[in-house]
Design a protein around this motif. Structure first.
Motif, PDB file in Angstrom:
ATOM      1  N   LYS A   3       0.783  -1.357  -0.187  1.00 38.99           N
ATOM      2  CA  LYS A   3      -0.047  -0.030   0.147  1.00 38.99           C
ATOM      3  C   LYS A   3       0.691   1.378  -0.137  1.00 38.99           C
ATOM      4  O   LYS A   3       1.972   1.368   0.521  1.00 38.99           O
ATOM      5  N   THR A   4       0.303   2.277  -0.841  1.00 36.86           N
ATOM      6  CA  THR A   4       1.165   3.436  -0.716  1.00 36.86           C
ATOM      7  C   THR A   4       0.373   4.660  -0.413  1.00 36.86           C
ATOM      8  O   THR A   4      -0.917   4.590  -0.528  1.00 36.86           O
ATOM      9  N   ASN A   6       0.017   9.447  -0.079  1.00 37.39           N
ATOM     10  CA  ASN A   6       0.501  10.430  -0.608  1.00 37.39           C
ATOM     11  C   ASN A   6       0.240  11.441   0.663  1.00 37.39           C
ATOM     12  O   ASN A   6      -0.728  11.762   1.312  1.00 37.39           O
ATOM     13  N   ASP A  29       5.081  11.579  -2.252  1.00 36.59           N
ATOM     14  CA  ASP A  29       3.878  10.681  -3.063  1.00 36.59           C
ATOM     15  C   ASP A  29       4.477   9.243  -3.241  1.00 36.59           C
ATOM     16  O   ASP A  29       5.438   9.234  -3.337  1.00 36.59           O
ATOM     17  N   LYS A  30       3.262   8.396  -3.255  1.00 36.51           N
ATOM     18  CA  LYS A  30       3.631   7.031  -3.282  1.00 36.51           C
ATOM     19  C   LYS A  30       4.614   6.392  -2.464  1.00 36.51           C
ATOM     20  O   LYS A  30       5.580   5.696  -2.660  1.00 36.51           O
ATOM     21  N   SER A  32       5.695   3.873   0.531  1.00 36.90           N
ATOM     22  CA  SER A  32       5.330   2.751   0.986  1.00 36.90           C
ATOM     23  C   SER A  32       4.901   2.752   2.587  1.00 36.90           C
ATOM     24  O   SER A  32       5.797   3.285   3.254  1.00 36.90           O
ATOM     25  N   ASN A  97      -3.642   8.124   4.092  1.00 36.24           N
ATOM     26  CA  ASN A  97      -3.135   8.843   2.895  1.00 36.24           C
ATOM     27  C   ASN A  97      -4.102  10.274   2.847  1.00 36.24           C
ATOM     28  O   ASN A  97      -5.032  10.554   3.530  1.00 36.24           O
TER      29      ASN A  97
END
Length: 118
Positions: A3-4, A6, A29-30, A32, A97
């Motif tokens: 899962k990532t 931002n 961003d992105k 982990s 996120n």
């Protein structure tokens, strides 16, 4: 699958104890959720370097939760939201996120800011 998330980072930048500091905003961003907080800062610094910008200075000696060098204040809490956890052992899964994360150095008369978070 990893899962990532931002994030928006508000990072304290200061050239030294005698200089005036300020918060600067960065995107992460992105990221982990398996990364440690310091690994996330490494990713941000890599992008800053690629953009010919000054990377964020922060302490990171052992990265094993032993030495305590990686101290910073995260959202107003020393070492971040997890009690009894050093910053290098704080994983990004403890954030959501879209979070805005404020990162600043400890402030103490005995330990003046050298640069940024260090």
């Amino acid at each position: 699958m990893t899962k990532t998330i931002n994030l928006t980072l508000k990072v304290w930048r200061q050239l030294g104890s005698e200089k005036k500091g300020r918060f600067e905003t960065y995107r992460a961003d992105k990221i982990s959720t398996d990364m440690s907080f310091l690994e996330m800062l490494d990713v941000v610094n890599e992008q800053l370097t690629l953009d010919n910008k000054e990377p964020i200075a922060f302490d990171h000696d052992c990265r094993e939760g032993i030495c305590g060098m990686c101290g910073a204040v995260v959202n107003g809490r020393p070492h971040g939201p997890e009690k009894g956890t050093t910053l290098c052992q704080l994983h990004m899964r403890h954030f959501n996120n879209g979070d805005v994360i404020a990162i600043e150095p400890f402030r103490a008369m005995a330990f003046k800011v050298i640069k940024d978070l260090a």
